[in-house]
Design an enzyme around this catalytic site. Structure first.
Site, short mmCIF file in Angstrom:
data_model
loop_
_atom_site.label_atom_id
_atom_site.label_comp_id
_atom_site.label_asym_id
_atom_site.label_seq_id
_atom_site.Cartn_x
_atom_site.Cartn_y
_atom_site.Cartn_z
N GLU A 92 0.83 -1.21 0.00
CA GLU A 92 0.00 0.00 0.00
C GLU A 92 0.85 1.25 0.00
O GLU A 92 1.90 1.30 0.63
CB GLU A 92 -0.88 0.03 1.24
CG GLU A 92 -1.77 -1.18 1.33
CD GLU A 92 -3.04 -0.91 2.07
OE1 GLU A 92 -3.46 0.26 2.13
OE2 GLU A 92 -3.61 -1.88 2.59
N GLY A 124 4.49 -2.03 7.59
CA GLY A 124 5.80 -2.63 7.88
C GLY A 124 6.67 -1.82 8.82
O GLY A 124 6.42 -0.64 9.06
N GLU A 125 7.67 -2.49 9.35
CA GLU A 125 8.68 -1.85 10.19
C GLU A 125 9.93 -1.69 9.32
O GLU A 125 10.63 -2.68 9.02
CB GLU A 125 8.96 -2.73 11.42
CG GLU A 125 10.24 -2.41 12.17
CD GLU A 125 10.41 -0.93 12.53
OE1 GLU A 125 9.55 -0.37 13.22
OE2 GLU A 125 11.43 -0.33 12.10
N SER A 174 8.53 5.89 16.92
CA SER A 174 7.16 5.85 17.42
C SER A 174 7.18 5.43 18.89
O SER A 174 7.61 4.33 19.23
CB SER A 174 6.38 4.84 16.56
OG SER A 174 5.09 4.73 17.04
N LEU A 175 6.75 6.32 19.76
CA LEU A 175 6.85 6.07 21.21
C LEU A 175 5.46 5.69 21.78
O LEU A 175 5.28 4.63 22.33
CB LEU A 175 7.40 7.33 21.89
CG LEU A 175 7.98 7.17 23.29
CD1 LEU A 175 9.14 6.19 23.30
CD2 LEU A 175 8.43 8.54 23.81
N ASN A 232 -6.73 7.08 14.40
CA ASN A 232 -7.80 6.96 13.41
C ASN A 232 -8.66 5.76 13.74
O ASN A 232 -8.15 4.64 13.80
CB ASN A 232 -7.19 6.81 12.02
CG ASN A 232 -6.43 8.06 11.64
OD1 ASN A 232 -7.01 9.11 11.46
ND2 ASN A 232 -5.11 7.95 11.60
N CYS A 253 1.58 -3.84 17.15
CA CYS A 253 1.08 -2.64 17.82
C CYS A 253 -0.45 -2.78 17.94
O CYS A 253 -1.13 -3.05 16.94
CB CYS A 253 1.47 -1.39 17.05
SG CYS A 253 3.26 -1.25 16.87
N CYS A 286 3.09 -6.66 8.50
CA CYS A 286 4.06 -6.21 9.49
C CYS A 286 4.13 -7.24 10.61
O CYS A 286 3.10 -7.73 11.07
CB CYS A 286 3.64 -4.86 10.07
SG CYS A 286 4.84 -4.23 11.28
N CYS A 340 -2.90 6.88 9.07
CA CYS A 340 -1.91 6.10 9.81
C CYS A 340 -2.55 4.96 10.58
O CYS A 340 -3.53 5.15 11.27
CB CYS A 340 -1.22 6.99 10.83
SG CYS A 340 0.26 7.65 10.20
N CYS A 389 -3.03 -0.74 15.72
CA CYS A 389 -2.75 -0.65 14.27
C CYS A 389 -3.41 -1.79 13.51
O CYS A 389 -3.27 -2.96 13.87
CB CYS A 389 -1.24 -0.71 14.07
SG CYS A 389 -0.77 -0.85 12.35
N CYS A 430 3.42 8.38 1.26
CA CYS A 430 3.67 7.44 2.35
C CYS A 430 3.79 6.06 1.72
O CYS A 430 2.88 5.61 1.03
CB CYS A 430 2.49 7.51 3.33
SG CYS A 430 2.56 6.28 4.62
N SER A 448 10.11 5.96 9.73
CA SER A 448 9.48 5.86 11.04
C SER A 448 9.68 4.43 11.58
O SER A 448 9.29 3.46 10.93
CB SER A 448 7.98 6.14 10.89
OG SER A 448 7.32 5.85 12.09
S1 SF4 Z 1 2.19 0.69 13.78
FE1 SF4 Z 1 3.78 0.30 12.24
S2 SF4 Z 1 5.23 -1.07 13.31
FE2 SF4 Z 1 3.32 -1.12 14.50
S3 SF4 Z 1 2.19 -2.90 13.67
FE3 SF4 Z 1 1.51 -1.06 12.55
S4 SF4 Z 1 2.78 -1.03 10.69
FE4 SF4 Z 1 3.79 -2.39 12.19
#
Ligand code: SF4
Length: 366
Positions: free
Chosen positions: A93, A166-167, A221-222, A302, A117, A113, A345, A120, A106, A198
């Site tokens: 994406e 993804g990371e 990302s904290l 979101n 999180c 991923c 996001c 997410c 983006c 990020s």
């Molecule tokens: S916020 Fe980013 S690192 Fe965390 S699960 Fe979602 S895509 Fe992966």
């Protein structure tokens, strides 16, 4: 017959070696590189500056396009979301976010991923696979062509953010390779300081990143000011906790050049991490580790049906920001874009999980 070489992720030097292998002079590689990146051509037929016999040969030995666009979604605010697919059927994406000053794309570094999180949607997919450097570059080319047409001028340049699926730091080498290809002045010429990566906090890679000479901007990302909460929201915290992240951030801060800053991102979740006490704790964290060249990007969450989190009320967001500022911390609020098309996001991969095929470690469909 041997497999065709995917050439969009090759550097100019690698492309020269590839054409030399096939008995062609190095200036042909320059022509191809410019065709692929500066002119964003999507077929060898369009490279009319190459002899037709060579174009025909290229069709037999190389491939430009490995991603296909499955669907596009258009938001009321001008944001466009692209669902693409790799040659082996993995979802990718990318999102185009227009702005008066400079547009932003983006992009994704992985299909799915592996991090989990809790807030997410992409996390629900798990990791399908890392994207190649070519698949990363191609996302940008496809989006630019969709907006401005093949070879069309980008009116005011483009920022890139690796904040899609993804990371990025779990696909470090391919990501940096893609950044290097995209920044080539004979190509897209999107220089590293217009690119932001990020990370959710892969500490060893933050240290490696800090040692790079030419590098993009970094956002970490904290999303929580203490380990107890962060363990719950971002389970990667159990591997590298806040202390480890803050120490890595100190290394990064020491490596910054004049005028540079880095970013902590903080997704605001109503009633979870958005109270005055959390803002105080966050400011205290930065003070304790003496981090000064940092800004906080506050990202209102979101909403999505599949998640049990809700966005903080606008007045709560404003209060959180004010509290940070009153403690001398630079804080900004990121305006959510494209949430009506699930382009915001943490929303990528929404409403499409059902069609996915998971790939096992051996590379087979499971
Ligand atoms: S916020 Fe980013 S690192 Fe965390 S699960 Fe979602 S895509 Fe992966």
């Amino acid at each position: 017959m041997s497999e065709k070489m995917p050439i969009t992720g090759l550097s100019a030097v690698e492309l020269a070696a590839f054409v030399a292998e096939h008995g062609e002079p190095s200036y042909r590689a320059v022509q191809i590189f410019k065709g692929l990146h500066a002119r964003r051509l999507r077929s060898f037929e369009q490279m009319t500056d190459l002899p037709s016999a060579f174009r025909q040969k290229l069709n037999e030995i190389a491939v430009i396009s490995t991603l296909s666009v499955e669907s596009r979604y258009y938001s009321e605010d001008g944001t466009r979301r692209f669902l693409m697919k790799t040659a082996d059927g993995m979802p990718v994406e990318a999102v185009f976010i227009p702005s008066e000053k400079r547009d932003t794309i983006c992009f994704s570094s992985q299909s799915g991923c592996p991090l989990k999180c809790d807030f997410c949607l992409t996390a629900k997919l798990g990791l399908l696979r890392n994207l190649t450097a070519g698949e990363i570059v191609e996302q940008i080319v496809i989006v630019l062509n969709d907006i401005y047409g093949v070879a069309g001028e980008t009116p005011h340049g483009t920022n890139l953010v690796a904040m899609g699926a993804g990371e990025p730091f779990l696909n470090f080498d391919n990501l940096l390779k893609a950044v290097s290809v995209m920044s080539d002045k004979d190509g897209l010429f999107i220089v590293p300081n217009r690119i932001t990566i990020s990370t959710a906090g892969i500490v060893p890679k933050i240290i490696d990143f800090a040692a790079l000479e030419k590098r993009p901007n970094l956002a970490i990302s904290l999303s929580a000011p203490n380990d107890e909460l962060r363990d719950r929201l971002m389970p990667i915290n159990k591997r590298w906790n806040i202390d480890a992240i803050m120490r890595a951030a100190q290394v990064l801060e020491r490596s910054l050049r004049r005028g540079e800053r880095f970013t902590f991102e903080y997704v605001l979740l109503r009633g979870v991490n958005d109270t005055a006490a959390h803002a105080e704790e966050l400011a205290e964290l930065l003070r304790k580790y003496r981090l000064k060249r940092v800004k906080i990007n506050l990202i209102p969450h979101n909403p999505a049906e599949q998640l049990d989190y809700y966005p903080s009320a606008p007045e709560q967001v404003a209060r959180f920001k004010r509290l940070l500022e009153s403690r001398g911390v630079s804080a900004y609020v990121r305006r959510p874009r494209g949430s009506d098309i699930y382009a915001a996001c943490g929303q990528l991969a929404a409403k499409q999980e059902a069609n996915l095929v998971k790939i096992t470690a051996s590379g087979r469909a499971a």
